[in-house]
Scaffold this active site. Structure first.
Site, PDB file in Angstrom:
ATOM      1  CG  ASP A  16      -7.761  -3.105  -5.760  1.00 18.31           C
ATOM      2  OD1 ASP A  16      -7.106  -2.794  -4.744  1.00 18.31           O
ATOM      3  OD2 ASP A  16      -8.037  -4.269  -6.057  1.00 18.31           O
ATOM      4  CG  HIS A  68      -9.069  -5.280  -2.560  1.00 21.74           C
ATOM      5  ND1 HIS A  68      -8.038  -4.383  -2.640  1.00 21.74           N
ATOM      6  CD2 HIS A  68      -9.007  -5.760  -1.294  1.00 21.74           C
ATOM      7  CE1 HIS A  68      -7.409  -4.301  -1.467  1.00 21.74           C
ATOM      8  NE2 HIS A  68      -7.984  -5.143  -0.646  1.00 21.74           N
ATOM      9  CE1 TYR A 128      -4.210  -1.479   0.146  1.00 17.01           C
ATOM     10  CE2 TYR A 128      -3.380  -2.768   1.993  1.00 17.01           C
ATOM     11  CZ  TYR A 128      -4.351  -2.530   1.035  1.00 17.01           C
ATOM     12  OH  TYR A 128      -5.453  -3.326   0.972  1.00 17.01           O
TER      13      TYR A 128
END
Lengths: 492, 492, 492, 492
Positions: free
Chosen positions: B270, B360, B242
């Site tokens: 995403d 995801h 991330y």
């Protein structure tokens, strides 16, 4: 000042008095012409009928419809024992079903436990009184259109963009020239007091607080002015019009609406006659109440109901009449209930300011196309011709994704009706506020995840409409109350 | 050495101490900024909070986030009576539901009775604690995407070849330059300790034993180094990132990952904001725990949560940032979460080493396309342009046939997430080992029955994608837990 | 003559005797190599194992597989008390489930109440022993292919002709040169004795009486010769062959089959390895019995099962081997299990006499195409090339309409398997006779109503294959037993 | 005058008398040839059989089929105790099921609670006797065609016009030259007395009152003349003909029909043999009654049933026979049961006056195309060729929308069968009247909402047939009684 004991003596069909809001009326002459049927009046002959009168009549009903000679004046009502929560008639103990409903109300989930619009509908289903619930949710015939309106959204998928700076998301847009905070509006629905004692005023307040447009219905249970009075100074409201056969009356209504600041005139074109809504028809005491909106078929057959409230609607309303509306108002003119490409094109050609693709929430003609499907087909044609009017849509919207899909496809905005009624009927002002908030939160999140930061980013390149199979959503599937037949009970 | 009795006195919001792993901390100043909310801290004010701290925080959390001045030192904890299996708070007896769950655990099927990945999910559903289960399984909104991810595989049929010598089947392939035993990998999923006290380390061990790649998540509950330490000398691991707003921190993380031997950097694209996962939100005590991953919407509104763990994620991450990543690492660069043809092509043009078609696991944007559908559409285009990057996919995989379909269609490999979490949460190391084994066995059998003996035999001539109707599989249909609304309880 | 008391002493793994049909065998050396596992043998160490041996072994098994030195001779068995209907082990009282099953058998519907093939399946489901039922019905993986095989027929509609003289309907046709009464045949299925003590002989008798062809399976529980002996003088039978790695053995089997008058050699090409049939695997005592057919994966791993019955199957069988079969037999050569257009064309080019489009009744590769779908696609191609070989199909057939659709589409005949097993397992000879009769009656009626009086009237002009949506049939939907997971029990 | 005690003595197969309507008959010779089987006659040997004779035999049956020598004359019946509502045989107490049914009848909903045709079906399901209900509702095989007939309507959506003057709606149209009030007719269905003691006469009366055409069936339980006598002077009726092998008899019937004023001759072409209707076959006492219509397959096999009522139907009826019908009558000639484009075109070419697209209500050939689907495909072809004949359709119609869709697509009118039987069987004359009324009301409303005011406004521009997915309607889904197998009971 009349004595209530005097009133109580007038309890027959031929000599029938009722008390409404502390005033007595002689309705003996009127009883046969009551659009809602005589049964309900007789049930309250010689009694205080306020409780059942209120939810289904605007406050000025008796002023308008009952001759002054039948106004008998104020009544000295007996001292009431302190109001109980449920004011049951001692002769008619509440049913098992009703007792369960009261228990449900006592155990209502906290508003913090409500995460989406379906949740409001669930709570409404188990806490609203049966007649109100049936009136709100009912669709026409087998409710196929009702369900298709919703399911149509599930055939559309997104094409989300990644690696876009989505730090700031702006949901503002313009509808009929007004800047709004959110790209949806509260659409017009009748009889708001069935769900909440303050009816459409509740919606007006919450809409105002969050910069959402409210469309005020002709058949509101509040007075038009009451609703307008409830709005904030700069709050935008639209007016939905059932066109009256009597064009003079019609003109007065329109001019009054314009004077009161309405920013759009939405002429309903999908309801020359009310659809058959069987859940509503079956709901207990249907005869007593549901004719409030009238049924002009019945009306045609029985002279007594000739003055049925809805019978004023002009079944002869035609395209050629639209010029006249142009001549009497400067409000933008929108046709609500367009269901066919040809008609949309004709409206555009005639210079109408907008159309609402709608089948009246699946309450009118069964197998009318789901508005989203129509939008998919219509917009490329309109764009090719150089879109002039604004296109709106209502019916079946429950999630921000639904709204965003319509916007991607070219809609200017999306009308949402029942969900706000359910929010209002369960949690009042806070419920409606939360409902708008939920949609707003969902919308910001979805925009970010789509890689869009403003409404104008939404276009057909973000959307995939090739899928034909429907994926059912479980919450809607569970909250949807299936049609039942009376013979069901035979099995028990 | 502090006395525990002393600690117990500091049990108010303004004077709040907690014990974690035998050390006391003064969190009075921090309490309002706790990303998971203050409620959960207050519940443990003056108490030992280790039990609830562990599953949702990496061990170095306090070192990183709490100033040294609030570290109060070791506590002399009272002698514990021998540990009971379930350490219930005497004031809060376990619920009926929880008692049933414990009974379920006592009656768990033998691992030998587990024949497929759905079986693990079943056992997990009835034995995992509710919060963990809800966190793992939850999808966004109505979970249509979650289910479509899986069902998309059922629209694809094989064209099996017969009369091929299939005596020897070789499942080895290469991913990002690494030779692997099996054409799937364990993808990154957060909060492994919710399901098993050793969290992601369990996955690392089983992956290593069977030559399967594990992708290590940024939001692991174990420390990154703990997970890496658990791996075998020649075991391949990837790192999921991330991207931090603070590029310096980001660079440190990436460089550290590379130093520790990561063979691929998977940048999540995403999730600029977390999706609405209502099951997770509804699960008991949600407020206490689920904000661990934060919710930057909320974060934006309440200053107190400004430091929410997830708020570090850069919502402004853009295509142009990718060059920078190239400049700081030699690891192959892969974009995880591509959901659109255009973006896939752009990645290829930019020389990115690979993409993961993923939404995801149906946890972010509802109505994002099922990855398999996207793959079907993308690969012919990529091939025509001369495929340079590698294409992966995750979401909905439960059977070897799912993996093989993706490979036939051109995927290099397939990520599997939840099933391994369920295997880990129920049977620990043995469970994960068996899960991989089950897939391996299924895969060998399917390859033989397809007339294929090596991965390179799998191509689009083995596959039929023309079917549009979905055939539901009964096990998935039964293990899938439908969404519920709180109003459900009103019916009882 | 051995004393049974002597036998009873040899009841350990190292010294293990069992009695089969009144003869003792020393299986101590063999126990680890038993394809069905050692557990089941140990359970009967020192006991009479006839009851469990019979249903899953052809009578000559011990002669073939156990060295003469281990044949210990006849045993003087103790006087039996008059046989009870259910010979329960006193230590193992029958389960509740088993008691229910026995009650079901006592209450079986009269054969006159059976109106279609699904009815047989229903009765079988509730009266067959669990292991046999699971073995027969099980499909591979999620049984999607199993169900699709059947449902595929529901996408095809007829184009019936009216005003045709349909007084006389003739169902006769020719298959591989043989005139038959009905255009379907009883296809090969293994382990007939699981359902009926006389196994495949029952099928042979009923087929003979009504002029229907029976295909004799390699893995019959009766001896091949026993089945052939049961047939009428002019009865046509075919032989299904699993090709042995040892070509000498293979040649002997084929030559023997030809000598005994088989009129077709059906080489199974869809089973180099057995599919994963989870219902079968889960059925109680699976370990004990189901490996009879072996599982060569397992076999590869454990030396002990190297002689597993199925391990003889040649996983290297290739197109080039077919010439050899041509050289050793004059029987028409048919490939059973073709699943792909290319392979069908190749068979035609090689001059093979016929193919069976089949995916082994949905028991092998999940997502293999439904045979009917393949037929729809294949026949126009074959016809364009000038059809030489005959095309058959099996899988999912339950009604005469299914058979007629396949014939309209160009199939020469249709194989039916499970339904005849269910008919046999419930009502024996009469059941199978009735099953054929039901199909015959349905077929005459359908032909009349389609306006066809002979098989050659059936062609593609009678059929509409454009529909893609499946209409489910309620009986099949109810008799189909959904997959379950062991964790289901956790909920109780 | 015979004494009933005398009759009672003749109660064996060889000496078997029965009393019908107070007259005794010696049926000893006839018993084996009774199309309905001997069992039912034996059950009433020496007894009064009127109760079971009446519903399934036209009154003139004995006159026609039993030689005068077996007519024994009037019987002096014992004084009856006042008729009880249910005249149970003391030896055979009513079943639990039957008692429930009687309770259901006592609790039948008021006719005012019936809002649509499905409601009638519900009430019928729970109040009709089982044999009658099974006979009426049963479809052939798996009833896929039965359900598809209905569901096909749900694939068609409207394109409603707005802003049309719909004040006056005119539903009148012309069928075969007759002006009718409503664009549907009551189609021919057999054995009306099973549902109501007055059978088809009830339908005749209600049809007459509302200007709806009734098609009189060959297999009515009332005499043809009884039905005609019931009609109003100017009431239009049609006649449905099963063509008799004996053309002389056939001619007499046709000429008689024409003389009695029939305005159309509908020759049934879809029933050379009766379909397999398993619900009907399974219904209790099936053997006793259901053969009334015969089963010519059975008939062919057993000489005893050679005179089965239906065995008169000419299985050899061909296109060339139609000329003969032209020669014997001036009534318009219509083919009922056309199921294929080719046949429709042939009929048109031969100058036939009309066709009914029908598959006999899903009672004959399973997978015959739904009539609406056929209509969609046929009409453009017919129009291109210059439509000469009239096209009708029946099967699956439950709502006015269904009727209107067929009209938009080019049908002249729509036949409705079962719904009127259910209305008749539950509420008699009033039920049928109401059923027509419901359709009329729905139709006026729908026309208005579609923007159509007369039948000729309905054309293909009002309709969208592109949708392929079916939307199920909940009421039909609930009233539809799924097929069951006898083995169901085994589970209990």
């Amino acid at each position: 000042m009349l004595d209530f004991e005097e009133v109580q003596k007038h309890n027959t069909k031929d000599d029938c008095w009722v008390v409404i809001h502390g005033k007595a009326y002689d309705v003996s002459k009127f009883i046969d012409e009551h659009p809602g049927g005589s049964a309900i009046i007789l049930k309250y002959a010689g009694k205080d009928a306020t409780k059942v009168f209120d939810p289904v009549h605007p406050p000025d009903t008796l002023e308008k419809y009952l001759g002054k000679e039948f106004h008998l004046g104020e009544v000295k009502m007996p001292e009431k024992t302190p109001k109980k929560e449920y004011d049951d008639d001692p002769d008619e103990p509440p049913s098992q079903e009703e007792l369960q409903r009261r228990l449900n109300i006592a155990n209502m989930p906290d508003l913090a436990q409500i995460y989406n619009l379906n949740d409001f509908e669930f709570v409404a289903r188990y806490t609203m009184n049966k007649i109100a619930w049936a009136y709100y949710l009912s669709g026409c015939d087998d409710e196929i259109t009702l369900r298709e309106n919703h399911l149509a959204f599930h055939r559309v998928f997104f094409k989300p963009k990644v690696l876009v700076d989505v730090t700031n998301v702006d949901l503002r847009t313009k509808m009929l020239g007004t800047e709004v905070e959110l790209p949806f509006y509260i659409t017009a629905t009748a009889l708001g007091k069935l769900g909440h004692p303050e009816g459409e005023r509740v919606l007006a307040r919450s809409a105002g607080k969050q910069g959402v447009i409210q469309m005020i219905p002709t058949l509101a249970s509040c007075l038009f002015d009451e609703i307008v009075d409830e709005s904030l100074p700069d709050q935008t409201q639209w007016f939905q019009l059932y066109v009256n056969k009597d064009r003079k009356v019609c003109r007065e209504i329109v001019e009054h609406a314009e004077r009161r600041g309405m920013k759009g005139l939405f002429i309903t074109v999908d309801a020359p006659q009310l659809g058959r809504r069987e859940k509503d028809m079956r709901s207990k005491n249907f005869e007593d109440l549901s004719h409030v909106q009238g049924d002009d078929e019945e009306a045609d057959r029985s002279q007594g109901a000739a003055r049925a409230i809805l019978s004023f609607i002009d079944t002869a309303l035609q395209w050629s009449d639209l010029e006249w509306f142009r001549s009497i108002t400067k409000m933008p003119l929108v046709l609500k209930g367009v269901q066919r490409i040809d008609d949309a094109l004709k409206a555009d050609e005639m210079g109408i300011d907008g159309i609402v693709l709608s089948n009246h929430g699946g309450r009118q003609l069964e197998f009318s196309p789901p508005p989203l499907e129509l939008l998919i087909e219509l917009m490329p044609i309109l764009k090719k011709r150089g879109l002039k009017m604004e296109v709106y849509l209502d019916g079946g919207v429950r999630r921000a994704t639904d709204v965003l899909k319509a916007l991607c496809l070219g809609a200017k905005g999306v009308g949402i009706g029942r969900p706000f009624l359910y929010a209002m009927s369960t949690y009042g002002d806070e419920g409606v506020y939360k409902a708008i908030q939920v949609l707003r939160d969902e919308m910001i999140m979805c925009m970010r995840l789509m890689g869009a930061t403003k409404i104008s980013d939404l276009d057909e390149s973000m959307i995939d409409v090739r899928r034909r199979e429907v994926v059912e959503d479980k919450l809607f599937g569970k909250v949807y109350e299936e049609l039942e037949s009376p013979a069901f009970k035979l099995k028990l």
